[in-house]
Each structure stands twice: as structure tokens, then as C-alpha cells.
Design an enzyme around this catalytic site. Structure first.
Site, PDB file in Angstrom:
ATOM      1  N   LYS A 284      18.672  26.438  31.569  1.00 52.50           N
ATOM      2  CA  LYS A 284      17.888  26.674  30.344  1.00 52.50           C
ATOM      3  C   LYS A 284      18.338  25.798  29.182  1.00 52.50           C
ATOM      4  O   LYS A 284      17.528  25.385  28.368  1.00 52.50           O
ATOM      5  CB  LYS A 284      17.930  28.154  29.960  1.00 52.50           C
ATOM      6  CG  LYS A 284      19.302  28.643  29.568  1.00 52.50           C
ATOM      7  CD  LYS A 284      19.333  30.174  29.440  1.00 52.50           C
ATOM      8  CE  LYS A 284      20.694  30.628  28.972  1.00 52.50           C
ATOM      9  NZ  LYS A 284      21.012  32.002  29.335  1.00 52.50           N
TER      10      LYS A 284
ATOM     11  N   ARG B 126      23.336  43.550  25.257  1.00 50.30           N
ATOM     12  CA  ARG B 126      22.104  42.804  25.452  1.00 50.30           C
ATOM     13  C   ARG B 126      21.351  43.560  26.545  1.00 50.30           C
ATOM     14  O   ARG B 126      21.216  44.778  26.448  1.00 50.30           O
ATOM     15  CB  ARG B 126      22.366  41.321  25.759  1.00 50.30           C
ATOM     16  CG  ARG B 126      21.146  40.461  25.385  1.00 50.30           C
ATOM     17  CD  ARG B 126      21.350  38.962  25.594  1.00 50.30           C
ATOM     18  NE  ARG B 126      21.279  38.601  27.004  1.00 50.30           N
ATOM     19  CZ  ARG B 126      21.362  37.340  27.433  1.00 50.30           C
ATOM     20  NH1 ARG B 126      21.507  36.348  26.578  1.00 50.30           N
ATOM     21  NH2 ARG B 126      21.298  37.081  28.720  1.00 50.30           N
TER      22      ARG B 126
HETATM   23  C1  PLP Z   1      22.092  31.992  30.000  1.00 51.82           C
HETATM   24  C2  PLP Z   1      22.439  33.001  30.994  1.00 51.82           C
HETATM   25  C3  PLP Z   1      23.481  32.759  31.899  1.00 51.82           C
HETATM   26  C4  PLP Z   1      24.318  31.501  31.862  1.00 51.82           C
HETATM   27  O1  PLP Z   1      25.216  31.548  30.794  1.00 51.82           O
HETATM   28  P1  PLP Z   1      26.243  30.370  30.522  1.00 51.82           P
HETATM   29  O2  PLP Z   1      27.110  30.921  29.451  1.00 51.82           O
HETATM   30  O3  PLP Z   1      25.450  29.196  30.086  1.00 51.82           O
HETATM   31  O4  PLP Z   1      26.985  30.115  31.772  1.00 51.82           O
HETATM   32  C5  PLP Z   1      23.742  33.721  32.850  1.00 51.82           C
HETATM   33  N1  PLP Z   1      23.023  34.868  32.906  1.00 51.82           N
HETATM   34  C6  PLP Z   1      22.023  35.134  32.054  1.00 51.82           C
HETATM   35  C7  PLP Z   1      21.273  36.403  32.187  1.00 51.82           C
HETATM   36  C8  PLP Z   1      21.699  34.211  31.068  1.00 51.82           C
HETATM   37  O5  PLP Z   1      20.693  34.483  30.220  1.00 51.82           O
END
Ligand code: PLP
Length: 353
Positions: free
Chosen positions: A34, A129
């Protein structure tokens, strides 16, 4: 027009992914794209080094990768909007969920398309969250699992570090291990545990990860070599994956405190100034629209990023041994937040090397 420019080093990104694949061993590594908007060039090299699954929060990015022939499977990371399910279910393979209504809707659409779809039920262990609150998780997940006909709950997962800044720990991950044991018995399953993101790598390094945790979803670590929540450069990964270049448009010598009555700045903030006398200053042709100024890490360690408005960034170079002139190009590493804006800004040229 060549600047601002983001230099993306595909080899370093590939190397980071390879190192993590090795380090994680039998734990499935979902590479999260992302931050780079599902960039197909980056996704392609991730698949080439053996990444088994790509995780994305945005359906648009998954569609972009599919249209560039990036092979899945794809995990939809953000608990989905009901309004995107009709499009999502036919093209993704695994979805993170936290809501019964959503689960049933997915199930209904999966039946229509005769599509096998795997669901990971998210559990909130305290970060606030997404996820069912851990104290209600047993009953809720058991109940939802029994109602599904086509879609299957194949795992449980958690997310930490994102809202509350809660760090992963043996204790909060053990909540998942105990939940898995309970559900496996009740549902006759062998649920996977999707244990975390970049920040959870620290626990792995310390040998504090239960062997029952068998999926990691990692974006920042692969793409930047950093860990924002844990506040560190990950020592065995490269931080030279992306480098920002911006051009100097003014070099001058000015007071450190503005003259006149102070209102708010262009972003509605009340600025604060420390009187350091007259200072040597640079203005860069890049701003809040492209970067988060607090996340710019200059290569010249003696530069101080003072402030940015939408299109200008002000830098104090009084302590630097270098001299600067208009037309020079400054280089920066980026925080996660700054990199997110850079990738999203159409004004920053993306160059792959
Ligand atoms: C963005 C995201 C991740 C990845 O997080 P990083 O800190 O970039 O490794 C993993 N799980 C969810 C649900 C996310 O939204």
C-alpha cells in the site's frame, strides 16, 4: 523538469524481501504494497524473489497489479467496505474482517461466484484500530464461523502499532494463541495466526514469537528498511530503497523569527520560533503536498528541516560545512509518513534503478 524525484532501488527492495523470507522461515510473509500504491514494478520483483502473497489495503491497487499480470494470491488488508465487496470477492483470495455483517455479505457473494475465499478474523488486543475486542472474540468468531456456507474463517489476526501505538508483546500475541486453541477445538479447524507487521519483527529477533504464529504482513520493513512504531532502522535491512531528491530555489540569510503579528500558518497551525539570530536558509521546491516535513531525513546531517507550506520547504543550513546555491539538489531518506505522501504525489517523479 527533473525534480522533485524519488529514486526507487528495486535491488535493495528485493534484497530486503529475500532477507525477511529467510528470517521468517516457515512463517508466511505477506508483502504489503500500500505504501507504493501497489506499484506493479515493485510487486513484480517481490514475486520474483518468492513472496508468496501480496497484501493491499486498496482494491484499486489490487486491480492495477492484476491488470499488469502480477500473480496473486492477494490479501485485502483493510477490513472491507460493503460497497466494494461485489468487486473484491471475485479477485482477492484472503480478506481481513472484523464484522459479522461483512462476513455474511462476503459469504453471499462468494456463493454467487462459487469462489473460495479465506477470511482472517481480526482481534483487537488493545491498539484500538480494527478487530473484535479480545474479551468478546471467542463467542463472536465461533458464532460467525458457524453461519458461513462458502467463505471460510481460516485464521485470526491482530494489528498493533497503528492507532494506539501499542507495541506487540508476548502477552498480547498469546491472546491469539489461546483464542486459536479454543476455536480449533470448537470448530475443528487449524486456524492460522496472522501475527503482525514490521514492528513485530523485533519479537521474532528476540525469539519471543510463539511457533503458532504463522503469518506476518510486512510493508515498511521491506520497502523502507525502517520500523516507525519501534522507532528504528532495522539493522539487517537496507534503508537505501528509496531516496528523495529536491531542488534548491532560494539560498539566503534571514532572521530566525518572523517580523509582524503571528496568525496561523498555511496549514492552520500556530508556528513557534526560537530566536537564534540570523540564519543561513534554503528553500526547496517541494512541500506539504508531496512530503511530511517532519519525516525528511537529510543526507547532510547538519541540515535542519524547519517547516513546509504546500509547495515550499525551509531548511536551516547554518551548522552545515557545505555551501549551497540555487539549482543544487538535496537528498533525503524518508519516514513512513513522508514516503506515503511522496508515492501519492503526482508531482514527484518516480525513477526506478
Ligand atoms: C499496513 C498494514 C500492514 C503492514 O504494516 P507495515 O508496518 O507497513 O509492515 C499490516 N497489516 C495491516 C492490517 C495493515 O493495514
Amino acid at each position: 523538469m527533473n525534480f522533485p524525484k524519488l529514486i526507487i532501488n528495486l535491488e535493495h527492495i528485493a534484497k530486503n524481501a529475500e532477507i525477511l523470507l529467510k528470517k521468517l522461515g516457515n512463517i508466511e510473509l505477506v508483502a504489503v504494497t500500500k505504501l507504493v500504491l501497489g506499484n506493479p514494478k515493485i510487486a513484480k520483483i517481490l514475486k520474483e524473489v518468492g513472496i508468496p502473497k501480496i497484501g493491499e489495503s486498496r482494491l484499486l491497487n489490487i486491480k492495477k497489479m492484476i491488470s499488469h499480470n502480477i500473480p496473486g494470491p492477494f490479501q485485502l488488508l483493510r477490513i472491507p467496505m460493503i460497497s466494494e465487496l461485489n468487486e473484491a470477492v471475485p479477485i482477492v483470495d484472503e480478506i481481513l474482517i472484523s464484522d459479522e455483517f461483512t462476513a455474511l455479505k462476503i459469504d453471499e457473494i462468494a456463493q454467487k461466484y462459487d469462489k473460495n475465499i479465506e477470511l482472517i478474523y481480526m482481534v483487537d488486543v488493545g491498539d484500538l484500530r480494527e478487530g473484535v475486542w479480545f474479551e468478546k472474540a471467542r463467542k463472536t468468531i465461533e458464532n460467525v464461523a458457524k453461519k458461513l456456507k462458502m467463505a471460510k474463517i481460516t485464521g485470526i489476526g491482530t494489528n498493533v502499532g497503528c492507532f494506539g501505538g501499542v507495541l506487540p508483546s508476548k502477552e498480547n500475541l498469546n491472546i491469539l494463541v489461546e483464542l486459536k486453541e479454543y476455536l480449533d477445538k470448537k470448530l475443528e479447524t487449524n486456524l492460522k495466526i496472522s501475527g503482525g507487521s514490521t514492528v513485530t519483527l523485533k519479537l521474532l529477533e528476540n525469539g519471543e514469537i510463539s511457533e503458532k504464529i504463522n503469518q506476518f504482513r510486512v510493508g515498511e520493513g521491506i520497502l523502507l528498511g525502517t520500523d516507525a512504531t519501534g522507532h528504528r532502522n532495522i539493522p539487517y535491512l537496507s534503508q537505501n530503497t528509496v531516496i528523495l531528491e529536491a531542488e534548491v530555489i532560494e539560498v539566503d540569510y534571514k532572521p530566525s523569527v518572523p517580523i509582524g503579528e503571528i496568525g496561523r500558518d498555511s496549514m492552520g497551525r500556530i508556528p513557534h520560533f526560537e530566536d537564534k539570530g540570523w540564519r543561513k536558509r534554503i528553500i526547496l521546491a517541494i512541500g506539504e503536498q508531496d512530503i511530511d516535513p517532519s519525516g525528511l531525513k537529510p543526507f547532510d546531517k547538519n541540515l535542519e528541516v524547519l517547516h513546509a507550506s504546500s509547495d515550499h520547504t525551509i531548511i536551516d543550513y547554518t551548522n552545515s560545512e557545505n555551501t549551497y546555491k540555487v539549482g543544487d539538489v538535496l537528498r533525503f531518506h524518508l519516514s513512513y509518513g513522508s514516503a506515503l505522501r511522496v508515492f501519492t504525489s503526482p508531482y514527484v517523479k518516480k525513477i526506478f534503478v
